[in-house]
Design a protein around this motif. Structure first.
Motif, mmCIF file in Angstrom:
data_model
loop_
_atom_site.group_PDB
_atom_site.id
_atom_site.type_symbol
_atom_site.label_atom_id
_atom_site.label_comp_id
_atom_site.label_asym_id
_atom_site.label_seq_id
_atom_site.Cartn_x
_atom_site.Cartn_y
_atom_site.Cartn_z
ATOM 1 N N GLY A 272 -5.838 -71.885 2.617
ATOM 2 C CA GLY A 272 -5.979 -72.914 2.051
ATOM 3 C C GLY A 272 -7.079 -73.572 2.587
ATOM 4 O O GLY A 272 -7.532 -73.695 3.789
ATOM 5 N N ARG A 274 -9.391 -77.543 2.528
ATOM 6 C CA ARG A 274 -9.202 -78.997 2.206
ATOM 7 C C ARG A 274 -9.838 -79.873 3.046
ATOM 8 O O ARG A 274 -10.470 -79.667 4.033
ATOM 9 C CB ARG A 274 -7.855 -79.245 2.173
ATOM 10 C CG ARG A 274 -6.972 -79.733 3.252
ATOM 11 C CD ARG A 274 -5.720 -80.016 3.128
ATOM 12 N NE ARG A 274 -5.128 -80.250 4.280
ATOM 13 C CZ ARG A 274 -3.744 -80.677 4.655
ATOM 14 N NH1 ARG A 274 -2.917 -80.622 3.615
ATOM 15 N NH2 ARG A 274 -3.388 -81.112 5.749
ATOM 16 N N GLU A 296 -8.371 -80.774 -2.147
ATOM 17 C CA GLU A 296 -8.270 -79.362 -1.846
ATOM 18 C C GLU A 296 -9.459 -78.587 -2.510
ATOM 19 O O GLU A 296 -10.113 -79.056 -3.509
ATOM 20 C CB GLU A 296 -7.111 -78.734 -2.341
ATOM 21 C CG GLU A 296 -5.903 -79.309 -1.410
ATOM 22 C CD GLU A 296 -4.592 -78.602 -1.858
ATOM 23 O OE1 GLU A 296 -4.504 -77.615 -2.854
ATOM 24 O OE2 GLU A 296 -3.563 -78.845 -1.213
ATOM 25 N N ASN A 298 -10.235 -75.397 -4.525
ATOM 26 C CA ASN A 298 -9.445 -74.441 -5.065
ATOM 27 C C ASN A 298 -10.401 -73.672 -5.851
ATOM 28 O O ASN A 298 -11.563 -74.101 -6.249
ATOM 29 C CB ASN A 298 -8.285 -75.093 -6.234
ATOM 30 C CG ASN A 298 -7.326 -75.764 -5.237
ATOM 31 O OD1 ASN A 298 -6.776 -75.501 -4.184
ATOM 32 N ND2 ASN A 298 -7.063 -77.039 -5.582
#
Length: 348
Positions: A272, A274, A296, A298
């Motif tokens: 992840g 962010r 975030e 993505n």
């Protein structure tokens, strides 16, 4: 352990000896005759092309390209932080193996990240004795920022993990980490950080104060130690981490907030990336700051182990966010350099 082995292989490899010119004429053959050296740097665009519209998780954030960086030099990789020059033409990156890289950036006419110049400089960091690091334990550079000072070019600060410290480098040259280091005094809570959870983030704030934030670990619960250096005095506070994310770098926003780059990884499929924000005016002795999620990063934007960030503002009020990834010298990871354009009204 893996990176310790890689560090030893890099220092012992024949290409390093040849490129850095280690010589038996020196008192210590491990010390390079030429530092930095010129290396070949290659890049290719990856991810969505310039003509493709990418829907961002934040309405004011635009994706402006990603480069996959490569070099045949065995010490290339492991980049943990970066700075970009004010004219956005040059970048400076540091690795957790004790090396630094200076290269040039190229853009399309529309401002999309296009590539890098084919020639770059790769240098070995020096310690306070003016010698290169001989063990990975001492060379784990994790955070880079401009140094406080009233002169036009006061140099740069570099934070190290394991042996927790902040070194000051001033060669007289911009975007350059040559020369012998001097050390800044640290407050006890930063000096006593977890072995692999020390200062991961440093940032020179607009008022010439220094912001330092540790990565932390689970032994201290959901909190990372942080501190602010102003006129020789440290103000200590805490940063509350959310879920499994860890802070890795920071930059100044024009609206008065600090943008924090955060990363998490708990195994395959869990990566992840962010951005979060904190308010500079809430930093007080003993305070606990809880970041707000900004957005975030993505897919289809390329993602990897992003650890470094810098933000450059232009006269038109646009802010350019650069992030770089640490490939861990792994064949399944990459050195990515991504660019975003942010349009937020300046703080009044």
């Amino acid at each position: 352990m893996k990176k310790i082995i890689i560090f030893i292989l890099i220092l012992c490899s024949t290409p390093i000896t040849l490129l850095f010119g280690a010589s038996t004429k020196l008192d210590n053959p491990a010390q390079p005759e030429i530092n930095p050296v010129q290396i070949t740097l290659a890049s290719e665009q990856t991810g969505p092309p310039a003509n493709e519209t990418i829907k961002s998780a934040h309405p004011k954030l635009k994706y402006r390209g990603t480069l996959l960086l490569n070099s045949p030099h065995p010490a290339f990789g492991g980049f943990s932080d970066l700075l970009v020059s004010k004219d956005r033409k040059t970048f400076l990156a540091v690795s957790d193996m004790g090396f630094w890289l200076k290269g040039s950036l190229l853009y399309t006419q529309a401002g999309f990240l296009k590539g890098v110049g084919p020639k770059a400089e790769l240098g070995q960091l020096l310690n306070t004795e003016g010698k290169t690091f001989t063990v990975k334990y001492d060379a784990d550079a994790e955070a880079l920022c401009r140094a406080p000072g009233r002169t036009p070019h006061p140099g740069y600060l570099l934070a190290f993990e394991r042996v927790h410290r902040i070194n000051h480098y001033y060669s007289g040259k911009k975007m350059d980490l040559s020369g012998k280091a001097t050390t800044l005094p640290l407050p006890e809570q930063l000096k006593n950080s977890p072995l692999n959870g020390g200062i991961e983030t440093m940032l020179l704030l607009p008022d010439n104060t220094l912001f330092a934030l540790t990565e932390g670990d689970d032994s201290a619960g959901p909190f990372s130690e942080a501190a602010l250096l102003s006129t020789g005095k440290w103000t200590s506070f805490k940063y509350k981490r959310n879920s499994s994310y860890r802070p890795t770098s920071a930059g100044n926003l024009l609206d008065g907030r600090i943008l924090i780059l955060e990363r998490k990884y708990e195994g395959p499929g869990t990566l992840g990336i962010r951005f979060c924000t904190i308010d500079r005016d809430k930093i007080k002795q003993g305070a606990t700051l809880e970041p707000e999620i900004f957005c975030e990063i993505n897919l289809p934007i390329p993602r990897d182990n992003y650890e470094g960030m810098d933000i450059i503002s232009d006269p038109d009020g646009r802010q350019w966010i650069y992030i770089i990834s640490d490939d861990n010298f792994s064949p399944v990871q990459h050195t990515l350099l991504s660019l975003f354009e942010l349009n937020i009204a300046p703080f009044n």
